[in-house]
Design a protein around this motif. Sequence first.
Motif, PDB file in Angstrom:
ATOM      1  N   LYS A   1      -4.512  -1.211  -7.849  1.00  0.00           N
ATOM      2  CA  LYS A   1      -5.795  -0.566  -7.561  1.00  0.00           C
ATOM      3  C   LYS A   1      -5.554   0.896  -7.223  1.00  0.00           C
ATOM      4  O   LYS A   1      -4.737   1.217  -6.357  1.00  0.00           O
ATOM      5  N   ASP A   2      -6.260   1.799  -7.899  1.00  0.00           N
ATOM      6  CA  ASP A   2      -6.121   3.237  -7.684  1.00  0.00           C
ATOM      7  C   ASP A   2      -7.049   3.646  -6.539  1.00  0.00           C
ATOM      8  O   ASP A   2      -8.267   3.476  -6.610  1.00  0.00           O
ATOM      9  N   LEU A   3      -6.489   4.204  -5.464  1.00  0.00           N
ATOM     10  CA  LEU A   3      -7.271   4.609  -4.289  1.00  0.00           C
ATOM     11  C   LEU A   3      -7.393   6.120  -4.176  1.00  0.00           C
ATOM     12  O   LEU A   3      -7.920   6.621  -3.181  1.00  0.00           O
ATOM     13  N   SER A   4      -6.902   6.847  -5.172  1.00  0.00           N
ATOM     14  CA  SER A   4      -6.830   8.304  -5.078  1.00  0.00           C
ATOM     15  C   SER A   4      -7.707   8.975  -6.124  1.00  0.00           C
ATOM     16  O   SER A   4      -7.756   8.563  -7.280  1.00  0.00           O
ATOM     17  N   SER A   5      -8.348  10.064  -5.711  1.00  0.00           N
ATOM     18  CA  SER A   5      -9.100  10.867  -6.676  1.00  0.00           C
ATOM     19  C   SER A   5      -8.175  11.736  -7.509  1.00  0.00           C
ATOM     20  O   SER A   5      -8.573  12.274  -8.537  1.00  0.00           O
ATOM     21  N   ASN A   6      -6.924  11.893  -7.058  1.00  0.00           N
ATOM     22  CA  ASN A   6      -5.955  12.702  -7.813  1.00  0.00           C
ATOM     23  C   ASN A   6      -5.303  11.942  -8.961  1.00  0.00           C
ATOM     24  O   ASN A   6      -4.622  12.537  -9.793  1.00  0.00           O
ATOM     25  N   GLY A   7      -5.468  10.626  -8.972  1.00  0.00           N
ATOM     26  CA  GLY A   7      -5.056   9.877 -10.146  1.00  0.00           C
ATOM     27  C   GLY A   7      -3.799   9.043 -10.003  1.00  0.00           C
ATOM     28  O   GLY A   7      -2.784   9.502  -9.486  1.00  0.00           O
TER      29      GLY A   7
ATOM     30  N   VAL B   1       0.867  -1.181   0.000  1.00  0.00           N
ATOM     31  CA  VAL B   1       0.000   0.000   0.000  1.00  0.00           C
ATOM     32  C   VAL B   1       0.904   1.231   0.000  1.00  0.00           C
ATOM     33  O   VAL B   1       1.833   1.343   0.811  1.00  0.00           O
ATOM     34  N   ILE B   2       0.618   2.174  -0.902  1.00  0.00           N
ATOM     35  CA  ILE B   2       1.494   3.331  -1.114  1.00  0.00           C
ATOM     36  C   ILE B   2       0.709   4.610  -0.883  1.00  0.00           C
ATOM     37  O   ILE B   2      -0.418   4.774  -1.376  1.00  0.00           O
ATOM     38  N   GLY B   3       1.284   5.544  -0.116  1.00  0.00           N
ATOM     39  CA  GLY B   3       0.628   6.819   0.137  1.00  0.00           C
ATOM     40  C   GLY B   3       1.434   7.654   1.110  1.00  0.00           C
ATOM     41  O   GLY B   3       2.548   7.286   1.508  1.00  0.00           O
ATOM     42  N   ARG B   4       0.856   8.785   1.539  1.00  0.00           N
ATOM     43  CA  ARG B   4       1.554   9.669   2.478  1.00  0.00           C
ATOM     44  C   ARG B   4       1.349   9.268   3.932  1.00  0.00           C
ATOM     45  O   ARG B   4       2.056   9.735   4.817  1.00  0.00           O
ATOM     46  N   ASN B   5       0.366   8.410   4.191  1.00  0.00           N
ATOM     47  CA  ASN B   5       0.098   7.963   5.554  1.00  0.00           C
ATOM     48  C   ASN B   5       1.267   7.130   6.065  1.00  0.00           C
ATOM     49  O   ASN B   5       1.770   6.252   5.368  1.00  0.00           O
ATOM     50  N   LEU B   6       1.702   7.416   7.275  1.00  0.00           N
ATOM     51  CA  LEU B   6       2.867   6.728   7.834  1.00  0.00           C
ATOM     52  C   LEU B   6       2.621   5.238   8.051  1.00  0.00           C
ATOM     53  O   LEU B   6       3.569   4.474   8.246  1.00  0.00           O
TER      54      LEU B   6
ATOM     55  N   HIS C   1       5.178  17.298  -6.441  1.00  0.00           N
ATOM     56  CA  HIS C   1       3.832  16.725  -6.476  1.00  0.00           C
ATOM     57  C   HIS C   1       3.413  16.132  -5.136  1.00  0.00           C
ATOM     58  O   HIS C   1       2.322  15.557  -5.027  1.00  0.00           O
ATOM     59  N   LEU C   2       4.237  16.260  -4.105  1.00  0.00           N
ATOM     60  CA  LEU C   2       4.009  15.548  -2.851  1.00  0.00           C
ATOM     61  C   LEU C   2       2.616  15.794  -2.282  1.00  0.00           C
ATOM     62  O   LEU C   2       1.918  14.862  -1.865  1.00  0.00           O
ATOM     63  N   LEU C   3       2.181  17.043  -2.253  1.00  0.00           N
ATOM     64  CA  LEU C   3       0.893  17.364  -1.620  1.00  0.00           C
ATOM     65  C   LEU C   3      -0.302  16.885  -2.435  1.00  0.00           C
ATOM     66  O   LEU C   3      -1.435  16.901  -1.944  1.00  0.00           O
ATOM     67  N   THR C   4      -0.066  16.440  -3.665  1.00  0.00           N
ATOM     68  CA  THR C   4      -1.182  15.910  -4.470  1.00  0.00           C
ATOM     69  C   THR C   4      -1.345  14.403  -4.283  1.00  0.00           C
ATOM     70  O   THR C   4      -2.308  13.822  -4.780  1.00  0.00           O
ATOM     71  N   TYR C   5      -0.408  13.775  -3.554  1.00  0.00           N
ATOM     72  CA  TYR C   5      -0.543  12.356  -3.285  1.00  0.00           C
ATOM     73  C   TYR C   5      -1.521  12.153  -2.125  1.00  0.00           C
ATOM     74  O   TYR C   5      -1.498  12.876  -1.127  1.00  0.00           O
ATOM     75  N   SER C   6      -2.343  11.140  -2.227  1.00  0.00           N
ATOM     76  CA  SER C   6      -3.335  10.858  -1.188  1.00  0.00           C
ATOM     77  C   SER C   6      -2.698  10.117  -0.007  1.00  0.00           C
ATOM     78  O   SER C   6      -1.598   9.565  -0.125  1.00  0.00           O
ATOM     79  N   GLN C   7      -3.403  10.118   1.101  1.00  0.00           N
ATOM     80  CA  GLN C   7      -2.904   9.406   2.271  1.00  0.00           C
ATOM     81  C   GLN C   7      -2.700   7.923   1.938  1.00  0.00           C
ATOM     82  O   GLN C   7      -1.711   7.320   2.324  1.00  0.00           O
ATOM     83  N   THR C   8      -3.659   7.333   1.261  1.00  0.00           N
ATOM     84  CA  THR C   8      -3.486   5.993   0.671  1.00  0.00           C
ATOM     85  C   THR C   8      -3.771   6.152  -0.817  1.00  0.00           C
ATOM     86  O   THR C   8      -4.927   6.301  -1.220  1.00  0.00           O
ATOM     87  N   HIS C   9      -2.721   6.141  -1.616  1.00  0.00           N
ATOM     88  CA  HIS C   9      -2.849   6.518  -3.018  1.00  0.00           C
ATOM     89  C   HIS C   9      -3.151   5.318  -3.930  1.00  0.00           C
ATOM     90  O   HIS C   9      -3.984   5.411  -4.838  1.00  0.00           O
ATOM     91  N   LEU C  10      -2.486   4.200  -3.667  1.00  0.00           N
ATOM     92  CA  LEU C  10      -2.716   3.004  -4.486  1.00  0.00           C
ATOM     93  C   LEU C  10      -2.234   1.780  -3.740  1.00  0.00           C
ATOM     94  O   LEU C  10      -1.497   1.881  -2.752  1.00  0.00           O
TER      95      LEU C  10
END
Length: 478
Positions: A48-54, A4-9, A22-31
């Motif tokens: 699986k895409d988990l982000s509305s930012n793409g 699982v990839i994202g900004r959430n620790l 682009h860091l701030l456009t990544y979701s907490q759980t991005h994919l």
Amino acid sequence: EKVVIGRNLNCSHVLSVSDDPHLLTYSQTHLEIKRVKANDGSFHTQLKDLSSNGTFVNGQKVGRNRSRVLANNDEISLAVNTNKAWTYIEFDAILQKQYPACVTEHYTVSKTLGSGAFGEVKLVFETGTCHRYAMKIISKKGMSLPTGLTTDMSIRREVSILQQLNHPNIVRIERFFDSNDRVFLILELAEGGELFDRITSQPNQSGFDNETAKFLCYQMAQAVKYLHDKDITHRDLKPENFLLLESGQNKTLVKLADFGVSKLVSSETMLRTFCGTQCYLAPEIMKSNGQPYTSKVDVWSLGVIFFICLAGYPPFTEERKDFDLQTQICDGHVNFPPEHWGNVDAAAIDLIKRMLVVQTDRRLSMRQVCAHHWFKDDKVLSELRQLLDRECQLQVQRQQQQQSSAASEAAASSAAGNYLANWSPGQPLVDEVAADEVAADEVAMTSKPMVRGGRKRPSQTPAGGAEDRQPAKKMSVQ
């Protein structure tokens, strides 16, 4: 089995690079990426895409809460389709066994970037860092060189020349591996493709605007001057041999590649080998009959490239109706019709005229080319300095990751400093030498007009490493 990839620790892989724009456009759980077992016992990898930012695969948006199966060499981008983050590789042990252990111990071999007369170019990833490089594979069998050199002699020459060069506008050779039947060159990867393809993709195929052309041409001139300062003549300059570092913008770093026909010469040695691509050949090569010629053959070839960058079409071609190709070149039949050159900077035209002088003693040297007043542009040089400073920083980072000793940072800084020695921000980028000592009326010109017509789109060639010698791609005129 799942990442699982994202900004959430709490993610398996945390996106936290502070200097990523682009860091701030990544979701907490991005994919998420996971291995899925099929009923027949086989496995496939699913994203699986988990982000509305793409999340994008090969430039196509997956879509939030939608999934797709990944295939070998798929490129994954985050937030925008040009922000490439990873390449997915299905590790194929059988495929890797095609290469000697000296290669696979250090690199994972991926997709083919292109092929040429002497072999192919592969994308490779360095073990431990995942840095991307181009691997040029040269077969030792079936090579017949017009100069009479053996295959091993040609290979040793190319490697010897490349390993002596250290300049931001020259493709770096990172490593060299030799086997019984093949040679493997690990080269700096220029992902922006060939200059030729960038020129032909411009609107209306009309060449670059003045500022962009100046930005690119100055770098090309510096690269060739650097070679000449080291008594190296390239002899095969053409747009296919200049690679661009980035694909997203025209104002990017330029890298000179392909030293397959280069020859190291001393100040007392003259070049006697007839080689190169005809439409870029200097008159003295066309007329040489084995007679010696000098490094000014590169000045002529570069003048042809400058012409193409600004006009979008070549000054010399077999498709012209007024003179055959040899006469065009040997007599200097080139002009600048106002319908195509009316908006081009007069200083640029002046420079090209001085480079395309038939008489070699009246043709500019590369030092004079670099000092020409067209290049004395503070805005362009300032933008170039910024790019070079960024490249220097990247060099430091690469060296630090590859060094394991306590002195890694000092060694990295030293290596990068040497790499950019000719481009120090505190030094002028334009040589202090008068370029105007060749009078404008000495330039051999013709009054015959040349009308631009349609272009032929060439077949693709390697865009990631030093190009194998092939016939040049064609641009057409009528």
